[in-house]
Design a protein around this motif. Structure first.
Motif, PDB file in Angstrom:
ATOM      1  N   GLY A 215     -47.474 -19.270  50.384  1.00  0.00           N
ATOM      2  CA  GLY A 215     -48.003 -19.899  51.500  1.00  0.00           C
ATOM      3  C   GLY A 215     -48.896 -20.979  51.174  1.00  0.00           C
ATOM      4  O   GLY A 215     -49.319 -21.706  52.204  1.00  0.00           O
ATOM      5  N   ILE A 216     -49.034 -21.393  50.120  1.00  0.00           N
ATOM      6  CA  ILE A 216     -49.507 -22.601  49.489  1.00  0.00           C
ATOM      7  C   ILE A 216     -48.655 -23.670  49.050  1.00  0.00           C
ATOM      8  O   ILE A 216     -47.797 -23.200  48.449  1.00  0.00           O
ATOM      9  N   PRO A 217     -48.751 -24.817  49.302  1.00  0.00           N
ATOM     10  CA  PRO A 217     -47.771 -25.924  48.807  1.00  0.00           C
ATOM     11  C   PRO A 217     -47.686 -25.907  47.134  1.00  0.00           C
ATOM     12  O   PRO A 217     -48.575 -25.692  46.614  1.00  0.00           O
ATOM     13  N   LEU A 218     -46.600 -25.959  46.784  1.00  0.00           N
ATOM     14  CA  LEU A 218     -46.045 -25.791  45.145  1.00  0.00           C
ATOM     15  C   LEU A 218     -46.860 -26.630  44.538  1.00  0.00           C
ATOM     16  O   LEU A 218     -47.340 -26.524  43.266  1.00  0.00           O
ATOM     17  N   ASP A 219     -46.921 -28.101  45.062  1.00  0.00           N
ATOM     18  CA  ASP A 219     -47.464 -29.022  44.272  1.00  0.00           C
ATOM     19  C   ASP A 219     -49.093 -28.974  44.212  1.00  0.00           C
ATOM     20  O   ASP A 219     -49.625 -29.595  43.336  1.00  0.00           O
ATOM     21  N   PHE A 220     -49.563 -28.258  44.920  1.00  0.00           N
ATOM     22  CA  PHE A 220     -51.048 -27.614  44.754  1.00  0.00           C
ATOM     23  C   PHE A 220     -51.509 -27.029  43.422  1.00  0.00           C
ATOM     24  O   PHE A 220     -52.047 -27.167  42.498  1.00  0.00           O
ATOM     25  N   TRP A 221     -50.390 -25.979  43.118  1.00  0.00           N
ATOM     26  CA  TRP A 221     -50.249 -25.036  42.065  1.00  0.00           C
ATOM     27  C   TRP A 221     -49.946 -25.918  40.734  1.00  0.00           C
ATOM     28  O   TRP A 221     -50.501 -25.689  39.622  1.00  0.00           O
ATOM     29  N   GLU A 222     -49.066 -26.741  40.884  1.00  0.00           N
ATOM     30  CA  GLU A 222     -48.588 -27.312  39.806  1.00  0.00           C
ATOM     31  C   GLU A 222     -49.599 -28.531  39.247  1.00  0.00           C
ATOM     32  O   GLU A 222     -49.869 -28.612  38.187  1.00  0.00           O
ATOM     33  N   THR A 223     -50.428 -29.114  40.116  1.00  0.00           N
ATOM     34  CA  THR A 223     -51.362 -29.915  39.661  1.00  0.00           C
ATOM     35  C   THR A 223     -52.494 -29.084  39.069  1.00  0.00           C
ATOM     36  O   THR A 223     -53.211 -29.332  38.175  1.00  0.00           O
ATOM     37  N   ALA A 224     -52.819 -27.945  39.751  1.00  0.00           N
ATOM     38  CA  ALA A 224     -53.926 -26.986  39.105  1.00  0.00           C
ATOM     39  C   ALA A 224     -53.423 -26.868  37.733  1.00  0.00           C
ATOM     40  O   ALA A 224     -54.397 -26.671  36.801  1.00  0.00           O
TER      41      ALA A 224
END
Length: 321
Positions: A215-224
């Protein structure tokens, strides 16, 4: 002759551009490598309310040697951060209302991402829990809930735009009726990335289980992931989700829903479909026959569930979303 050569060269150039424009199929790409402690580890889920009679982190810490004796080496700890205590039932999840517990404090409805809920203990108690797990040669994944928050989340007083709003400026709900976090806001993203960094740097967390990761944009997790690896290169990120691209950069593992165990042919077909859709070279999945959501739903419907002595599962209706 020259015109012919020019024409052939132009066609070759066009063919090259067309080829470059086509991305490599996902099933031909490589999944990210993961540390051996992740790929060979055995995971145990702890919901503090169900794990001990006391329902606290100190009590859970005292039982960790028993978990280690069973052969587990990864602890997935359900949320222990401060949950929202707003008594207005309009902001409670349907399952929370039907539980009949009349408890506003839902571990998946967060009020403060930076502190442990007093129900479970103190911030120092979480440090002690992780330290004891490490002494016993176990790793700890913390459960992060970034799709939504509670209606009285501490950051809302100064950051009204940390949650989504409708055309009238009213808070827009995510699933379960909780306020939806506005992941399009760069300030919120920074707030949450720093939150993950805080638990790794200051508490020694070995990684995270990420709630409703799809439910959260994948690029958020990739940067994390990029930021966290600068602190802890061998950390683990587990997605509650089935997004096919998530293991290219962001996640080591994922688990989802809809998997059928009751027929061998169906099980095999599902497994082969996921294998064929995912990156080659080690895409990894967790399978489950029970977890905190399933056990909770069974109890709500009146179906029999295991004793709370099977303490890796959340079995109290007040304890889950």
């Amino acid at each position: 002759m020259n015109k012919t050569r020019i024409g052939i060269a132009a066609l070759l150039a066009l063919a090259t551009c067309a080829s470059a424009a086509q991305p490599t199929p996902l099933d031909e790409r490589q999944a990210r490598p993961s540390p051996e402690w992740v790929t060979r580890g055995v995971m145990y889920q702890i919901q503090p309310r169900a794990f001990t009679p006391e329902g606290t982190l100190p009590a859970a810490t005292a039982r960790l040697p028993k978990v280690a004796e069973l052969g587990f080496d990864i602890i997935y700890l359900c949320p222990v951060f401060m949950s929202d205590d707003d008594p207005n039932m309009a902001g409670w999840s349907p399952r929370q209302k039907k539980s009949g517990m009349n408890n506003p404090r839902n571990p998946y409805r967060m009020k403060d991402y930076y502190h442990v809920d007093p129900e479970y203990g103190t911030d120092d108690d979480l440090k002690a829990f992780i330290a004891e797990a490490h002494r016993l040669e176990m790793r700890v994944l913390l459960d992060m809930v970034y799709l939504h928050c509670g209606p009285s989340a501490v950051f809302l007083a100064e950051h009204l735009n940390f949650v989504k709003r409708d055309a009238e400026g009213q808070v827009a709900p995510a699933a379960w009726g909780f306020p939806a976090l506005n992941l399009a806001n760069p300030e919120l993203r920074e707030y949450l990335w720093k939150n993950m960094e805080y638990w790794v740097r200051e508490f020694g967390a070995d990684g995270f289980r990420c709630d409703v990761a799809d439910g959260i944009p994948l690029d958020f997790w990739e940067t994390a992931r990029e930021r966290l690896e600068k602190i802890r290169p061998d950390l683990c990120m587990l997605a509650e989700g089935t997004r096919r691209e998530d293991q290219l950069k962001a996640f080591d593992l994922d688990y989802g829903w809809g998997f059928t165990w009751d027929h061998a042919a169906t099980f095999r077909a599902q497994w082969e479909k996921m294998r064929d859709e995912r990156p080659r070279g080690g895409a990894r999945f967790i399978r489950f026959i029970d977890n905190h959501d399933i056990a909770n739903e069974s109890r709500r419907r009146g179906a029999p569930v295991a004793s709370t002595r099977r303490s890796s599962r959340c079995l109290r209706s007040m304890g889950c979303r």
